[in-house]
Design a protein around this motif. Structure first.
Motif, PDB file in Angstrom:
ATOM      1  N   THR A   1       4.369  15.447   6.628  1.00  0.00           N
ATOM      2  CA  THR A   1       4.547  16.309   5.457  1.00  0.00           C
ATOM      3  C   THR A   1       3.598  15.880   4.336  1.00  0.00           C
ATOM      4  O   THR A   1       3.178  14.715   4.268  1.00  0.00           O
ATOM      5  N   ASP A   2       3.263  16.818   3.456  1.00  0.00           N
ATOM      6  CA  ASP A   2       2.308  16.540   2.380  1.00  0.00           C
ATOM      7  C   ASP A   2       2.752  15.385   1.491  1.00  0.00           C
ATOM      8  O   ASP A   2       1.956  14.515   1.158  1.00  0.00           O
ATOM      9  N   ILE A   3       4.029  15.382   1.102  1.00  0.00           N
ATOM     10  CA  ILE A   3       4.519  14.335   0.188  1.00  0.00           C
ATOM     11  C   ILE A   3       4.394  12.960   0.841  1.00  0.00           C
ATOM     12  O   ILE A   3       3.940  12.002   0.212  1.00  0.00           O
TER      13      ILE A   3
ATOM     14  N   LEU B   1      -1.059   7.538   1.562  1.00  0.00           N
ATOM     15  CA  LEU B   1      -2.434   7.337   1.131  1.00  0.00           C
ATOM     16  C   LEU B   1      -2.483   6.454  -0.118  1.00  0.00           C
ATOM     17  O   LEU B   1      -3.299   5.536  -0.227  1.00  0.00           O
ATOM     18  N   ASP B   2      -1.586   6.743  -1.032  1.00  0.00           N
ATOM     19  CA  ASP B   2      -1.481   5.986  -2.269  1.00  0.00           C
ATOM     20  C   ASP B   2      -1.163   4.515  -1.971  1.00  0.00           C
ATOM     21  O   ASP B   2      -1.804   3.602  -2.488  1.00  0.00           O
TER      22      ASP B   2
ATOM     23  N   ARG C   1      -4.038   2.630  -0.496  1.00  0.00           N
ATOM     24  CA  ARG C   1      -4.987   2.240  -1.546  1.00  0.00           C
ATOM     25  C   ARG C   1      -4.500   0.962  -2.241  1.00  0.00           C
ATOM     26  O   ARG C   1      -5.259   0.031  -2.457  1.00  0.00           O
TER      27      ARG C   1
ATOM     28  N   THR D   1      10.195   2.966  -1.964  1.00  0.00           N
ATOM     29  CA  THR D   1       9.904   3.750  -3.164  1.00  0.00           C
ATOM     30  C   THR D   1      11.073   3.706  -4.118  1.00  0.00           C
ATOM     31  O   THR D   1      12.231   3.663  -3.709  1.00  0.00           O
TER      32      THR D   1
ATOM     33  N   GLN E   1       2.333  12.111   3.311  1.00  0.00           N
ATOM     34  CA  GLN E   1       0.908  11.798   3.449  1.00  0.00           C
ATOM     35  C   GLN E   1       0.325  11.297   2.121  1.00  0.00           C
ATOM     36  O   GLN E   1      -0.432  10.340   2.097  1.00  0.00           O
ATOM     37  N   GLN E   2       0.690  11.960   1.026  1.00  0.00           N
ATOM     38  CA  GLN E   2       0.207  11.557  -0.299  1.00  0.00           C
ATOM     39  C   GLN E   2       0.670  10.148  -0.642  1.00  0.00           C
ATOM     40  O   GLN E   2      -0.112   9.320  -1.090  1.00  0.00           O
ATOM     41  N   LEU E   3       1.965   9.906  -0.459  1.00  0.00           N
ATOM     42  CA  LEU E   3       2.526   8.582  -0.758  1.00  0.00           C
ATOM     43  C   LEU E   3       1.869   7.515   0.121  1.00  0.00           C
ATOM     44  O   LEU E   3       1.489   6.449  -0.361  1.00  0.00           O
TER      45      LEU E   3
END
Length: 115
Positions: free
Chosen positions: A88-90, A96-97, A100, A50, A92-94
C-alpha cells in the motif's frame, strides 16, 4: 564481504552503537529496537515502531556490504501485531522514509565502524 574488509567491531558492539544512534535519526516519537542477526554475522535486525494511532512496526534487515555501505531490506510490516500488505502507498512511503533514516544512522555509526 571481502575478507580484508570485515567490520572492525563485533556484531554486539555494532548493535549497541546502532541502538544508541538510531533514535537520533528517526522521528522523536517513534521507537527503535536493534539486535544482531543470528543468521548473518554482517547484519543487524531493526524494528521501528511508529508513534501514534497507526501502531505499525517495521522489521528491517540491515546488512553490511562492506564497512561503509549497508543494504536495507524490509522484512515485514505489522499493524497491532498482525501482518499487513506492504504494497500500500502509506506503507511504501513509511518504509522508504525509515530506509532513509537507517542509511543516515549507518553514516553516523560509520565513525565507529570504519577506521
Amino acid at each position: 564481504m571481502a575478507h580484508n574488509d570485515e567490520l572492525p567491531i563485533n556484531q554486539d558492539q555494532l548493535a549497541s552503537a546502532w541502538a544508541s544512534t538510531l533514535p537520533t535519526t528517526i522521528n522523536e516519537a517513534d521507537q527503535a529496537e536493534v539486535w544482531p542477526d543470528e543468521g548473518d554475522p554482517n547484519a543487524l535486525r531493526v524494528t521501528i515502531h511508529t508513534a501514534g494511532h497507526q501502531d505499525y512496526s517495521f522489521d528491517f534487515k540491515v546488512g553490511y556490504v562492506d564497512s561503509r555501505e549497508v543494504n536495507v531490506e524490509l522484512i515485514d510490516v505489522e499493524k497491532a501485531g498482525q501482518s499487513v500488505d506492504e504494497r500500500t502507498d502509506i506503507i511504501q512511503q513509511l518504509a522508504l522514509d525509515y530506509k532513509r533514516h537507517i542509511h543516515e544512522c549507518a553514516q553516523a555509526v560509520n565513525s565507529n565502524t570504519h577506521h
